[in-house]
Motif scaffolding. Structure first.
Motif, PDB file in Angstrom:
ATOM      1  N   ILE A  30       0.433  -0.882   0.220  1.00 27.47           N
ATOM      2  CA  ILE A  30       0.133   0.452   0.320  1.00 27.47           C
ATOM      3  C   ILE A  30       0.872   0.840  -0.050  1.00 27.47           C
ATOM      4  CG2 ILE A  30      -1.439   1.303   1.642  1.00 27.47           C
ATOM      5  CD1 ILE A  30      -3.079  -1.718   1.738  1.00 27.47           C
ATOM      6  N   LEU A  31       1.974   1.068   0.930  1.00 30.22           N
ATOM      7  CA  LEU A  31       2.822   2.076   0.820  1.00 30.22           C
ATOM      8  C   LEU A  31       3.536   2.808  -0.737  1.00 30.22           C
ATOM      9  CD1 LEU A  31       4.251   2.352   4.636  1.00 30.22           C
ATOM     10  CD2 LEU A  31       2.395   3.653   3.444  1.00 30.22           C
ATOM     11  N   THR A  32       3.741   1.178  -0.680  1.00 31.42           N
ATOM     12  CA  THR A  32       4.480   1.873  -2.310  1.00 31.42           C
ATOM     13  C   THR A  32       3.477   2.045  -3.306  1.00 31.42           C
ATOM     14  OG1 THR A  32       5.535  -0.709  -1.876  1.00 31.42           O
ATOM     15  CG2 THR A  32       5.469  -0.241  -3.981  1.00 31.42           C
ATOM     16  N   LEU A  33       2.359   1.210  -3.617  1.00 27.51           N
ATOM     17  CA  LEU A  33       1.928   2.213  -4.305  1.00 27.51           C
ATOM     18  C   LEU A  33       1.131   3.550  -4.624  1.00 27.51           C
ATOM     19  CD1 LEU A  33      -0.771   1.760  -6.083  1.00 27.51           C
ATOM     20  CD2 LEU A  33      -2.115   0.790  -4.322  1.00 27.51           C
ATOM     21  N   GLN A  34       1.240   4.315  -3.081  1.00 29.00           N
ATOM     22  CA  GLN A  34       1.250   5.523  -2.518  1.00 29.00           C
ATOM     23  C   GLN A  34       2.122   6.513  -3.127  1.00 29.00           C
ATOM     24  OE1 GLN A  34      -0.092   6.994   1.335  1.00 29.00           O
ATOM     25  NE2 GLN A  34       1.835   8.195   1.105  1.00 29.00           N
ATOM     26  N   ASP A  35       3.719   5.534  -2.652  1.00 22.61           N
ATOM     27  CA  ASP A  35       4.444   6.791  -3.640  1.00 22.61           C
ATOM     28  C   ASP A  35       4.653   6.716  -5.257  1.00 22.61           C
ATOM     29  OD1 ASP A  35       5.812   6.660  -0.922  1.00 22.61           O
ATOM     30  OD2 ASP A  35       7.422   5.422  -1.866  1.00 22.61           O
ATOM     31  N   GLU A  36       4.422   5.393  -5.882  1.00 25.06           N
ATOM     32  CA  GLU A  36       3.970   5.879  -7.261  1.00 25.06           C
ATOM     33  C   GLU A  36       2.657   6.759  -7.949  1.00 25.06           C
ATOM     34  OE1 GLU A  36       5.682   1.150  -8.456  1.00 25.06           O
ATOM     35  OE2 GLU A  36       3.916   1.510  -8.712  1.00 25.06           O
ATOM     36  N   ILE A  51      -9.440   6.986  -7.173  1.00 25.15           N
ATOM     37  CA  ILE A  51      -8.810   5.021  -6.791  1.00 25.15           C
ATOM     38  C   ILE A  51     -10.396   3.935  -6.094  1.00 25.15           C
ATOM     39  CG2 ILE A  51      -7.478   3.606  -4.688  1.00 25.15           C
ATOM     40  CD1 ILE A  51      -6.290   6.643  -3.976  1.00 25.15           C
ATOM     41  N   ASP A  52     -10.315   3.048  -7.468  1.00 25.17           N
ATOM     42  CA  ASP A  52     -11.157   2.740  -8.038  1.00 25.17           C
ATOM     43  C   ASP A  52     -10.628   1.167  -5.992  1.00 25.17           C
ATOM     44  OD1 ASP A  52     -12.943   0.464  -7.809  1.00 25.17           O
ATOM     45  OD2 ASP A  52     -13.168   0.692 -10.002  1.00 25.17           O
ATOM     46  N   ILE A  53     -11.878   0.753  -5.318  1.00 25.09           N
ATOM     47  CA  ILE A  53     -11.775   0.111  -4.108  1.00 25.09           C
ATOM     48  C   ILE A  53     -12.632  -0.658  -3.787  1.00 25.09           C
ATOM     49  CG2 ILE A  53     -10.174   1.755  -2.543  1.00 25.09           C
ATOM     50  CD1 ILE A  53     -12.648   1.839  -1.017  1.00 25.09           C
ATOM     51  N   SER A  54     -13.063  -0.995  -4.970  1.00 22.95           N
ATOM     52  CA  SER A  54     -14.357  -2.108  -5.738  1.00 22.95           C
ATOM     53  C   SER A  54     -14.226  -3.329  -5.334  1.00 22.95           C
ATOM     54  CB  SER A  54     -14.856  -2.125  -6.965  1.00 22.95           C
ATOM     55  OG  SER A  54     -14.038  -2.235  -8.027  1.00 22.95           O
ATOM     56  N   VAL A  59     -11.202  -2.473   4.472  1.00 26.19           N
ATOM     57  CA  VAL A  59     -10.336  -1.337   4.293  1.00 26.19           C
ATOM     58  C   VAL A  59     -10.734  -0.424   6.261  1.00 26.19           C
ATOM     59  CG1 VAL A  59     -10.404   1.905   3.789  1.00 26.19           C
ATOM     60  CG2 VAL A  59     -11.194  -0.054   2.294  1.00 26.19           C
ATOM     61  N   ASP A  60      -8.697  -1.219   6.720  1.00 23.26           N
ATOM     62  CA  ASP A  60      -9.020  -0.951   7.855  1.00 23.26           C
ATOM     63  C   ASP A  60      -8.677   0.706   8.305  1.00 23.26           C
ATOM     64  OD1 ASP A  60      -6.128  -1.459   7.384  1.00 23.26           O
ATOM     65  OD2 ASP A  60      -5.921  -3.477   8.136  1.00 23.26           O
ATOM     66  N   THR A  61      -7.496  -0.028   9.305  1.00 20.88           N
ATOM     67  CA  THR A  61      -7.082   2.142   9.418  1.00 20.88           C
ATOM     68  C   THR A  61      -5.610   1.720   8.788  1.00 20.88           C
ATOM     69  OG1 THR A  61      -6.141   1.411  11.698  1.00 20.88           O
ATOM     70  CG2 THR A  61      -8.460   2.281  11.764  1.00 20.88           C
ATOM     71  N   PHE A  62      -5.390   1.667   8.544  1.00 19.83           N
ATOM     72  CA  PHE A  62      -3.969   1.749   7.749  1.00 19.83           C
ATOM     73  C   PHE A  62      -4.575   1.674   6.407  1.00 19.83           C
ATOM     74  CE2 PHE A  62      -0.805   1.116   5.523  1.00 19.83           C
ATOM     75  CZ  PHE A  62       0.915   0.887   5.960  1.00 19.83           C
ATOM     76  N   ALA A  63      -5.029   1.892   5.988  1.00 21.20           N
ATOM     77  CA  ALA A  63      -5.627   1.347   4.292  1.00 21.20           C
ATOM     78  C   ALA A  63      -6.482   3.087   4.302  1.00 21.20           C
ATOM     79  CB  ALA A  63      -6.506   0.782   3.895  1.00 21.20           C
ATOM     80  N   GLY A  64      -7.652   3.001   5.324  1.00 25.50           N
ATOM     81  CA  GLY A  64      -7.869   4.420   4.960  1.00 25.50           C
ATOM     82  C   GLY A  64      -6.794   5.435   5.314  1.00 25.50           C
ATOM     83  N   MET A  66      -3.951   6.011   4.378  1.00 22.60           N
ATOM     84  CA  MET A  66      -3.404   5.916   3.113  1.00 22.60           C
ATOM     85  C   MET A  66      -4.339   7.024   2.347  1.00 22.60           C
ATOM     86  SD  MET A  66      -3.494   5.084   0.140  1.00 22.60           S
ATOM     87  CE  MET A  66      -2.819   4.501  -1.307  1.00 22.60           C
ATOM     88  N   LEU A  67      -5.614   6.361   2.106  1.00 22.14           N
ATOM     89  CA  LEU A  67      -6.809   7.263   1.125  1.00 22.14           C
ATOM     90  C   LEU A  67      -6.298   8.746   2.146  1.00 22.14           C
ATOM     91  CD1 LEU A  67      -9.035   4.408   1.383  1.00 22.14           C
ATOM     92  CD2 LEU A  67      -7.893   5.025  -0.522  1.00 22.14           C
ATOM     93  N   GLY A  68      -6.436   8.882   2.909  1.00 23.52           N
ATOM     94  CA  GLY A  68      -6.482  10.259   3.219  1.00 23.52           C
ATOM     95  C   GLY A  68      -5.331  11.560   3.542  1.00 23.52           C
ATOM     96  N   ALA A  69      -4.520  10.408   3.116  1.00 27.62           N
ATOM     97  CA  ALA A  69      -3.109  10.885   2.974  1.00 27.62           C
ATOM     98  C   ALA A  69      -2.785  11.207   1.569  1.00 27.62           C
ATOM     99  CB  ALA A  69      -1.727   9.935   3.407  1.00 27.62           C
TER     100      ALA A  69
END
Lengths: 122, 134, 286
Positions: A30-36, A51-54, A59-64, A66-69
């Motif tokens: 997830i962090l790699t994806l955010q960088d890219e 960002i399609d999350i279907s 989605v836990d707090t970590f992924a949440g 990441m979306l906010g960031a």
């Protein structure tokens, strides 16, 4: 026209960076994806990130976070971030977690999100 | 899942994903609704990550139980960490010792039917989660 | 050597007498409920239960106690389940169910008395033994009946929730759910799930919750509405709450509940007008 995080394809459509997140990503992916994604916004001078999350069953707090960031970072580069396709069970879980992602725009699907971003540009 | 028990060793981010997978299988096996399953798997993800990041790893054991004709999944997660000094405080939203925003523990508690936590400096932290099929 | 007479032996040897005696008592004690259960059904149920008892009890009903939940009592439990199932559907009360079984004591006592004489120690022993069996069976029957009735109530509660909160597609890309009556946590959860599923199904951009028919809005209801609106937004749709009466507006403000970023309207008409405007359908908003 594509960047790739492992095997998550990132494409650019009508000035929007679009990515469909796969379900089996771990925190590091997830962090790699955010960088890219941030790189891609900069490279394409994109006006939006969709960002399609279907495919995401949870989605836990970590992924949440990441979306906010992601929305904040893209915002600083003058691009809107729209999260699309959240499943009902995921939405209910996030609300219970107290993560309502106030800073993130949402849409039903990628079509509507791209429409909204283009309408915002005009 | 023979004899209804599965254990996952927690040492890395990838293991958190394995724990989620095991939680999902167990909830599917007892026939839980999508919403109940999603909430449980999310709670497991939170506590498993806590164990990896703050608890120096550990393990999580899933067990299927039945009481009064209703099946449930119990997850017991134990870590090797320094323990949590103030458990009540850790369950408060917005509190975190790590760099996270601290919704993890308190949030996980709201996602399950039963939530127990024991923590001490010598034995680390044990978190028990339980969700019924309905 | 005379054969020993016990409750168990009576059940087996005098089966027909016990059965006909029982049926007679059922009639005279008015526990038959012929209005609800036909004589033929009653007789069959009585015969099945007695047959199961005759099979099991002589062996299983030992002097030092027994437990109906043990495996060997399974045939008796099955017979009771069937009777309870049938009688729950017919609306037989728990007391009637208990009395129906308890009336089995009379034929037992009569036969034991006849066989064992006025005052023998054996008579006392066997009366106690028969009482214990019949009482346990009666208790089990009552418990089963109550359980079945609770299951029915639970099911009806679910059905009522479905009926009382139907999500309808009112226009292209607009869904609505009218809420009526009281909103407890269970119903609120069901409403939320139905609404979110409908948003996916109809690709709805607007979800209208009409609370005109909700009797009271307290803190809990307000919180549920808030949670639902948040979940709707996360899915990429917009929540409109309408039916805000002056009384509800006052309560909500007095409760100190904030409804931030939620579109609210007085009634369904203005809510709908707002929704049309949002999705680009021409309609004047009041």
């Amino acid at each position: 026209m594509a960047g790739a995080s492992g095997s998550v394809p990132i494409v650019t459509i009508a000035g929007c960076v679009v990515v469909a997140i796969r379900d089996d990503l771990d925190d590091q992916d997830i962090l790699t994806l955010q960088d890219e994604l941030v790189e891609e916004v900069s490279r394409r001078s994109a006006n939006g990130v969709v960002i399609d999350i279907s495919s995401l069953e949870i989605v836990d707090t970590f992924a949440g976070r990441m979306l906010g960031a992601m929305a904040q970072m893209a915002g600083m580069m003058n691009a809107r971030t729209i999260v699309v396709g959240m499943r009902p069970a995921v939405a209910m879980t996030l609300v219970d977690l107290g993560m309502t992602l106030e800073g993130v725009e949402t849409a039903l699907n990628a079509d509507r999100a791209i429409e909204a971003i283009r309408a915002g540009q005009a | 899942m023979e004899d209804g028990r599965t254990a996952v060793t927690l040492a890395s981010a990838q293991d958190v994903a394995y724990a989620r997978e095991a939680a999902k299988r167990a909830m599917t096996e007892i026939g839980a609704s999508t919403v109940r399953r999603t909430k449980f798997v999310t709670a497991v993800s939170e506590i498993a990550r806590n164990a990896v990041i703050y608890g120096r790893g550990g393990r999580i054991v899933f067990e299927i139980r039945e009481q009064g004709g209703v099946r449930s999944v119990v997850a017991e997660c134990s870590d090797r960490g320094p323990g949590i000094a103030d458990v009540a405080m850790a369950l408060t939203d917005g509190y975190s010792t790590g760099k996270g925003l601290g919704r993890g523990l308190g949030g996980a508690k709201r996602l399950v039917d039963r939530f127990e936590i024991r923590s001490s400096e010598t034995t680390g932290t044990v978190v028990i989660l339980e969700s019924r099929a309905r | 050597m005379a054969k020993e007479v016990t409750t168990g032996s009576v059940l087996v040897e005098d089966f027909d007498r016990v059965l006909s005696g029982w049926l007679k008592v059922q009639a005279s004690e008015n526990v038959k409920r012929t209005d609800l259960v036909s004589a033929k059904e009653s007789e069959k149920q009585s015969r099945d239960l007695l047959a199961a008892l005759a099979d099991v009890a002589p062996e299983a009903a030992t002097a030092d106690g027994f437990d109906l939940s043990d495996a060997q009592w399974a045939p008796v439990r099955e017979a009771l389940e069937e009777i309870a199932e049938n009688r729950t559907e017919r609306g037989v009360s728990a007391a009637e169910m208990g009395w129906f079984i308890a009336s089995l004591k009379q034929p037992f006592f009569e036969i034991l008395h006849e066989e064992l004489g006025e005052t023998s120690a054996e008579l006392m022993r066997e009366i106690w033994s028969a009482t214990r069996i019949v009482d346990q069976v009666a208790l089990y029957a009552i418990e089963t009946l109550v359980q079945k009735r609770e299951a029915i109530i639970e099911r009806q509660r679910g059905e009522m929730t479905e009926v009382s909160a139907p999500v309808v597609k009112i226009w292209d890309r607009i869904v609505t759910v009218p809420l009526i009556g009281t909103l407890d946590s269970f119903r609120a959860q069901t409403v939320m799930e139905n609404l979110l599923d409908a948003i996916v199904q109809w690709e709805a951009e607007i979800a209208i919750i009409d609370i005109t028919g909700v009797s009271t809005v307290d803190t809990l209801v307000a919180q549920h509405l808030l949670k639902t609106a948040s979940a709707v937004r996360l899915m990429g749709s917009e929540c409109v709450i309408c039916g805000i009466s002056p009384k509800i507006a006052q309560t909500v403000v007095n409760l100190g509940v904030d409804l931030p970023n939620i579109t609210t309207r007085v009634d369904l008409q203005s809510g709908l007008a707002y929704a049309f405007r949002r999705i680009g359908v021409a309609a004047g908003e009041r």
